[in-house]
Design a protein around this motif. Structure first.
Motif, PDB file in Angstrom:
ATOM      1  N   MET A   1     119.566 -60.191  17.274  1.00  0.00           N
ATOM      2  CA  MET A   1     118.412 -59.409  16.819  1.00  0.00           C
ATOM      3  C   MET A   1     118.716 -57.913  16.717  1.00  0.00           C
ATOM      4  O   MET A   1     117.926 -57.068  17.147  1.00  0.00           O
ATOM      5  N   LEU A   2     119.856 -57.585  16.147  1.00  0.00           N
ATOM      6  CA  LEU A   2     120.261 -56.188  15.990  1.00  0.00           C
ATOM      7  C   LEU A   2     120.305 -55.814  14.512  1.00  0.00           C
ATOM      8  O   LEU A   2     120.538 -56.675  13.652  1.00  0.00           O
ATOM      9  N   PRO A   3     120.131 -54.528  14.201  1.00  0.00           N
ATOM     10  CA  PRO A   3     120.203 -54.102  12.799  1.00  0.00           C
ATOM     11  C   PRO A   3     121.585 -54.357  12.209  1.00  0.00           C
ATOM     12  O   PRO A   3     122.606 -54.277  12.895  1.00  0.00           O
ATOM     13  N   ALA A   4     121.616 -54.644  10.922  1.00  0.00           N
ATOM     14  CA  ALA A   4     122.882 -54.888  10.233  1.00  0.00           C
ATOM     15  C   ALA A   4     123.744 -53.630  10.219  1.00  0.00           C
ATOM     16  O   ALA A   4     123.244 -52.514  10.091  1.00  0.00           O
ATOM     17  N   ASN A   5     125.042 -53.823  10.384  1.00  0.00           N
ATOM     18  CA  ASN A   5     126.031 -52.743  10.295  1.00  0.00           C
ATOM     19  C   ASN A   5     125.698 -51.562  11.205  1.00  0.00           C
ATOM     20  O   ASN A   5     125.857 -50.402  10.827  1.00  0.00           O
ATOM     21  N   SER A   6     125.251 -51.862  12.414  1.00  0.00           N
ATOM     22  CA  SER A   6     124.791 -50.803  13.310  1.00  0.00           C
ATOM     23  C   SER A   6     125.730 -50.516  14.477  1.00  0.00           C
ATOM     24  O   SER A   6     125.611 -49.456  15.103  1.00  0.00           O
ATOM     25  N   CYS A   7     126.668 -51.410  14.774  1.00  0.00           N
ATOM     26  CA  CYS A   7     127.414 -51.316  16.035  1.00  0.00           C
ATOM     27  C   CYS A   7     128.906 -51.086  15.820  1.00  0.00           C
ATOM     28  O   CYS A   7     129.550 -51.757  15.008  1.00  0.00           O
ATOM     29  N   ASP A   8     129.449 -50.160  16.597  1.00  0.00           N
ATOM     30  CA  ASP A   8     130.900 -49.965  16.641  1.00  0.00           C
ATOM     31  C   ASP A   8     131.557 -50.982  17.576  1.00  0.00           C
ATOM     32  O   ASP A   8     132.710 -51.352  17.382  1.00  0.00           O
ATOM     33  N   LEU A   9     130.813 -51.404  18.597  1.00  0.00           N
ATOM     34  CA  LEU A   9     131.325 -52.366  19.570  1.00  0.00           C
ATOM     35  C   LEU A   9     130.192 -53.248  20.060  1.00  0.00           C
ATOM     36  O   LEU A   9     129.123 -52.753  20.409  1.00  0.00           O
ATOM     37  N   VAL A  10     130.441 -54.556  20.069  1.00  0.00           N
ATOM     38  CA  VAL A  10     129.563 -55.505  20.756  1.00  0.00           C
ATOM     39  C   VAL A  10     130.350 -56.048  21.940  1.00  0.00           C
ATOM     40  O   VAL A  10     131.461 -56.555  21.775  1.00  0.00           O
ATOM     41  N   PHE A  11     129.781 -55.924  23.124  1.00  0.00           N
ATOM     42  CA  PHE A  11     130.428 -56.370  24.363  1.00  0.00           C
ATOM     43  C   PHE A  11     129.643 -57.540  24.926  1.00  0.00           C
ATOM     44  O   PHE A  11     128.407 -57.522  24.950  1.00  0.00           O
ATOM     45  N   ASN A  12     130.374 -58.549  25.397  1.00  0.00           N
ATOM     46  CA  ASN A  12     129.736 -59.752  25.938  1.00  0.00           C
ATOM     47  C   ASN A  12     130.470 -60.145  27.214  1.00  0.00           C
ATOM     48  O   ASN A  12     131.640 -60.492  27.176  1.00  0.00           O
ATOM     49  N   CYS A  13     129.761 -60.039  28.341  1.00  0.00           N
ATOM     50  CA  CYS A  13     130.395 -60.261  29.644  1.00  0.00           C
ATOM     51  C   CYS A  13     129.842 -61.510  30.330  1.00  0.00           C
ATOM     52  O   CYS A  13     128.650 -61.559  30.669  1.00  0.00           O
ATOM     53  N   ASP A  14     130.686 -62.492  30.523  1.00  0.00           N
ATOM     54  CA  ASP A  14     130.363 -63.713  31.272  1.00  0.00           C
ATOM     55  C   ASP A  14     129.139 -64.438  30.742  1.00  0.00           C
ATOM     56  O   ASP A  14     128.443 -65.134  31.490  1.00  0.00           O
ATOM     57  N   THR A  15     128.863 -64.286  29.448  1.00  0.00           N
ATOM     58  CA  THR A  15     127.710 -64.996  28.889  1.00  0.00           C
ATOM     59  C   THR A  15     128.033 -65.709  27.581  1.00  0.00           C
ATOM     60  O   THR A  15     127.145 -66.335  26.994  1.00  0.00           O
ATOM     61  N   TYR A  16     129.294 -65.663  27.123  1.00  0.00           N
ATOM     62  CA  TYR A  16     129.605 -66.427  25.912  1.00  0.00           C
ATOM     63  C   TYR A  16     129.299 -67.906  26.136  1.00  0.00           C
ATOM     64  O   TYR A  16     128.821 -68.597  25.228  1.00  0.00           O
ATOM     65  N   HIS A  17     129.557 -68.390  27.337  1.00  0.00           N
ATOM     66  CA  HIS A  17     129.296 -69.808  27.614  1.00  0.00           C
ATOM     67  C   HIS A  17     127.797 -70.117  27.654  1.00  0.00           C
ATOM     68  O   HIS A  17     127.418 -71.288  27.754  1.00  0.00           O
ATOM     69  N   HIS A  18     126.956 -69.073  27.555  1.00  0.00           N
ATOM     70  CA  HIS A  18     125.517 -69.271  27.443  1.00  0.00           C
ATOM     71  C   HIS A  18     125.047 -69.226  25.988  1.00  0.00           C
ATOM     72  O   HIS A  18     123.840 -69.361  25.740  1.00  0.00           O
ATOM     73  N   PHE A  19     125.964 -69.055  25.048  1.00  0.00           N
ATOM     74  CA  PHE A  19     125.595 -69.124  23.634  1.00  0.00           C
ATOM     75  C   PHE A  19     125.335 -70.595  23.300  1.00  0.00           C
ATOM     76  O   PHE A  19     126.265 -71.377  23.122  1.00  0.00           O
ATOM     77  N   GLU A  20     124.075 -70.961  23.191  1.00  0.00           N
ATOM     78  CA  GLU A  20     123.732 -72.355  22.955  1.00  0.00           C
ATOM     79  C   GLU A  20     124.003 -72.761  21.512  1.00  0.00           C
ATOM     80  O   GLU A  20     124.299 -73.926  21.221  1.00  0.00           O
ATOM     81  N   PHE A  21     123.920 -71.794  20.619  1.00  0.00           N
ATOM     82  CA  PHE A  21     124.213 -72.015  19.202  1.00  0.00           C
ATOM     83  C   PHE A  21     125.248 -70.965  18.777  1.00  0.00           C
ATOM     84  O   PHE A  21     124.918 -69.998  18.085  1.00  0.00           O
ATOM     85  N   PRO A  22     126.497 -71.117  19.219  1.00  0.00           N
ATOM     86  CA  PRO A  22     127.479 -70.026  19.049  1.00  0.00           C
ATOM     87  C   PRO A  22     127.731 -69.630  17.605  1.00  0.00           C
ATOM     88  O   PRO A  22     127.942 -68.447  17.324  1.00  0.00           O
ATOM     89  N   ASP A  23     127.691 -70.599  16.669  1.00  0.00           N
ATOM     90  CA  ASP A  23     127.955 -70.222  15.284  1.00  0.00           C
ATOM     91  C   ASP A  23     126.862 -69.304  14.747  1.00  0.00           C
ATOM     92  O   ASP A  23     127.141 -68.316  14.065  1.00  0.00           O
ATOM     93  N   ARG A  24     125.603 -69.580  15.085  1.00  0.00           N
ATOM     94  CA  ARG A  24     124.513 -68.730  14.630  1.00  0.00           C
ATOM     95  C   ARG A  24     124.549 -67.361  15.324  1.00  0.00           C
ATOM     96  O   ARG A  24     124.353 -66.317  14.687  1.00  0.00           O
ATOM     97  N   THR A  25     124.799 -67.378  16.632  1.00  0.00           N
ATOM     98  CA  THR A  25     124.856 -66.111  17.365  1.00  0.00           C
ATOM     99  C   THR A  25     126.017 -65.254  16.877  1.00  0.00           C
ATOM    100  O   THR A  25     125.875 -64.038  16.700  1.00  0.00           O
ATOM    101  N   LEU A  26     127.163 -65.873  16.648  1.00  0.00           N
ATOM    102  CA  LEU A  26     128.317 -65.117  16.153  1.00  0.00           C
ATOM    103  C   LEU A  26     128.064 -64.573  14.752  1.00  0.00           C
ATOM    104  O   LEU A  26     128.491 -63.456  14.426  1.00  0.00           O
TER     105      LEU A  26
END
Length: 252
Positions: A148-173
């Motif tokens: 739920m972030l604006p398009a082309n807004s981030c220089d870095l996306v950081f994800n700590c110990d929660t990738y395994h909580h991506f229930e729909f990883p293809d959509r989230t990615l």
């Protein structure tokens, strides 16, 4: 006869109600409605969607030196080489373990999106930022399928110990790729999952090892960049990817 709402629909309506409640102060974006793929681990986030979630209790679990991700947080942020003025999104920000570090790294001219699925965590992030006068932080309530972030807004996306909580990883990615600027980076830190080496908890809780995570991220259109060695990490790994730059115009 009135039937109870399906669990997924009920959770989504709860998220919307919290996001729209007066005084909550979180960001929300319209999520495109599209056919959803199957969940890779149904129910993995149920407890975090619970309206009775106690954020302070979870802070006691997350913010302890015995947790490797917390103890090594300064070394991890240093390894990411964030520059003043950049925009960082901490996806799965939880109780805010990295909040002050990223805010200091981007400086007053930068911006930090503190993103989480749990309304109670987002409220805690908002309150913590207000209490400490960190004005460059924007708390964001995400969904199970989008950051739920604006398009082309981030220089870095950081994800700590929660990738395994991506229930729909293809959509989230897909949503992370859309949120990154061209050349922007995704840094994923998660548990090493090695049968015969990792703990029983890790093997039971974390669905995928590093090789699978890397393959899923590359399939989403991000390029592998590096796996920096970070002092203090042994149970966790850190891998970094980049959103490709647009192809140069052939006519130029």
């Amino acid at each position: 006869m009135n039937r109870p709402l399906p669990r997924r629909r009920a959770a989504t309506l709860f998220l919307l109600a919290v996001a729209c409640a007066p005084g909550v102060g979180v960001s929300w974006a319209q999520e495109e409605v599209a056919p959803a793929p199957e969940s890779v681990k149904p129910g993995i986030n149920d407890r975090f969607l619970n309206e009775d979630l106690d954020a302070a209790e979870w802070a006691g679990r997350f913010e302890v030196e015995s947790r490797e991700a917390f103890a090594a947080r300064e070394a991890v942020v240093a390894a990411l080489k964030v520059e003043p003025g950049q925009t960082v999104a901490d996806v799965g920000a939880g109780t805010g373990t990295h909040m002050e570090l990223f805010a200091a790294a981007v400086g007053q001219g930068g911006r930090l999106f503190a993103v989480d699925l749990a309304p109670a965590f987002v409220a805690r992030l908002r309150d913590r930022a207000a209490e400490r006068g960190i004005s460059q932080i924007t708390p964001v309530l995400c969904s199970e399928r989008s950051v739920m972030l604006p398009a082309n807004s981030c220089d870095l996306v950081f994800n700590c110990d929660t990738y395994h909580h991506f229930e729909f990883p293809d959509r989230t990615l897909d949503s992370i790729r859309a949120a990154l600027k061209p050349g922007g980076r995704l840094a994923v830190m998660d548990f090493e999952r090695i049968p015969g080496v990792s703990s029983e908890w890790t093997l039971g809780h974390v669905r995928a090892g590093k090789a699978t995570v890397r393959a899923e991220i590359e399939a989403a259109g991000l390029e592998f960049v590096a796996e920096p060695k970070v002092e203090g990490l042994s149970e966790n790994y850190l891998i970094i990817f980049r959103k490709p730059l647009p192809a140069p115009d052939a006519a130029e």
